[in-house]
Design a protein around this motif. Structure first.
Motif, PDB file in Angstrom:
ATOM      1  N   PRO A  58      62.081  16.174  21.005  1.00  0.00           N
ATOM      2  CA  PRO A  58      62.359  16.001  22.432  1.00  0.00           C
ATOM      3  C   PRO A  58      63.845  16.043  22.732  1.00  0.00           C
ATOM      4  CG  PRO A  58      61.896  13.884  21.423  1.00  0.00           C
ATOM      5  CD  PRO A  58      61.648  14.914  20.361  1.00  0.00           C
ATOM      6  N   GLU A  59      64.143  15.989  23.989  1.00  0.00           N
ATOM      7  CA  GLU A  59      65.532  15.974  24.442  1.00  0.00           C
ATOM      8  C   GLU A  59      66.232  14.722  23.920  1.00  0.00           C
ATOM      9  OE1 GLU A  59      67.926  15.892  28.739  1.00  0.00           O
ATOM     10  OE2 GLU A  59      65.776  15.493  28.597  1.00  0.00           O
ATOM     11  N   ASP A  60      67.485  14.870  23.531  1.00  0.00           N
ATOM     12  CA  ASP A  60      68.275  13.746  23.042  1.00  0.00           C
ATOM     13  C   ASP A  60      69.475  13.545  23.963  1.00  0.00           C
ATOM     14  OD1 ASP A  60      69.830  11.891  21.732  1.00  0.00           O
ATOM     15  OD2 ASP A  60      69.422  12.684  19.735  1.00  0.00           O
ATOM     16  N   PRO A  61      69.382  12.600  24.910  1.00  0.00           N
ATOM     17  CA  PRO A  61      70.492  12.395  25.853  1.00  0.00           C
ATOM     18  C   PRO A  61      71.741  11.840  25.176  1.00  0.00           C
ATOM     19  CG  PRO A  61      68.810  10.704  26.126  1.00  0.00           C
ATOM     20  CD  PRO A  61      68.244  11.713  25.182  1.00  0.00           C
ATOM     21  N   HIS A  62      71.580  11.169  24.029  1.00  0.00           N
ATOM     22  CA  HIS A  62      72.750  10.636  23.321  1.00  0.00           C
ATOM     23  C   HIS A  62      73.640  11.780  22.826  1.00  0.00           C
ATOM     24  CE1 HIS A  62      71.201   6.525  23.280  1.00  0.00           C
ATOM     25  NE2 HIS A  62      70.008   7.029  22.972  1.00  0.00           N
ATOM     26  N   LEU A  63      73.000  12.823  22.295  1.00  0.00           N
ATOM     27  CA  LEU A  63      73.750  13.972  21.774  1.00  0.00           C
ATOM     28  C   LEU A  63      73.934  15.064  22.824  1.00  0.00           C
ATOM     29  CD1 LEU A  63      72.103  14.289  18.234  1.00  0.00           C
ATOM     30  CD2 LEU A  63      74.218  13.104  18.868  1.00  0.00           C
ATOM     31  N   GLY A  64      73.301  14.896  23.989  1.00  0.00           N
ATOM     32  CA  GLY A  64      73.428  15.894  25.038  1.00  0.00           C
ATOM     33  C   GLY A  64      72.773  17.215  24.680  1.00  0.00           C
TER      34      GLY A  64
END
Length: 221
Positions: A58-64
């Motif tokens: 899934p999308e990883d907002p921490h790593l953008g």
């Protein structure tokens, strides 16, 4: 003025589900982080493995980074795969000129001393062509993880697919099959005349030299 809108309220760019950049404020960013934590806790060990090794997840907002349904180009798998590809290209660089220059092409049953290794190398490069269809790509800053779009991009990009396929012709497979046939028929002096066609196929080993062009493409990328 102190200004009520601090740095925390400043919108920033992130990926949306389609891989495009959007702006979000502090509240939206917090919601996304909470959602990411919930998703992380609900993932199985297999899903974590796919994410760590292949970058599929899934999308990883921490790593953008956006979500990826295909192998991510920056994943450890791709890095190791390219490293092995480079090593095998160097092996080809060292062995192919020697075989072409000094090995016997007249005897159709003469197996090269590196035949077993060459079979493995040729199989790897053919596998590499297949794996490329399952690696995501970036197009003008947008990450694409759709299998059909990736396949179309690979097969239609300036002959890249045909170059990779042409330089991956498994010549050693022909050598191996002929060698096995010779072993069943007997010595090279008693083999069937049908093996005469192999004298034409043996020099095709020179096609392996074109594979060395991949070194320049690998270094450029």
């Amino acid at each position: 003025g102190g200004g009520g809108g601090g740095e925390g309220d400043t919108p920033r760019s992130v990926f949306n589900r389609r891989g495009s950049f959007v702006l979000e404020n502090k509240t939206t960013r917090l919601k996304r982080l909470v959602h990411a934590v919930r998703v992380e806790k609900s993932r199985t060990a297999w899903q974590v493995f796919l994410d760590i090794v292949f970058g599929i997840g899934p999308e990883d907002p921490h790593l953008g980074r956006p979500r990826s349904r295909l192998i991510r180009p920056s994943s450890p798998f791709v890095s190791v795969f390219q490293f092995v590809s480079g090593l095998l290209l160097l092996y080809t660089l060292g062995t192919t000129p020697l075989l072409i220059s000094f090995w016997n092409f007249e005897n159709p049953c003469a197996a090269s001393p590196t035949l077993n290794y060459d079979v493995i190398v040729d199989t790897f490069f053919l596998l590499e062509v297949c794996v490329t269809f399952f690696i995501g790509i970036e197009d003008h800053g947008i990450y694409i993880d759709d299998l059909r779009s990736v396949a179309w991009s690979y097969t239609s990009s300036a002959g890249l697919f045909w170059f990779d396929l042409g330089t991956s012709i498994p010549i050693s497979w022909i050598d191996w099959v002929v060698t096995e046939y010779c072993n069943e028929e007997g010595s090279s002096m008693q083999v069937s005349p049908h093996l005469a066609f192999v004298r034409v196929l043996k020099p095709l080993r020179v096609l392996k030299m074109s594979r060395l062009l991949r070194l320049f493409r690998l270094a450029r990328d």
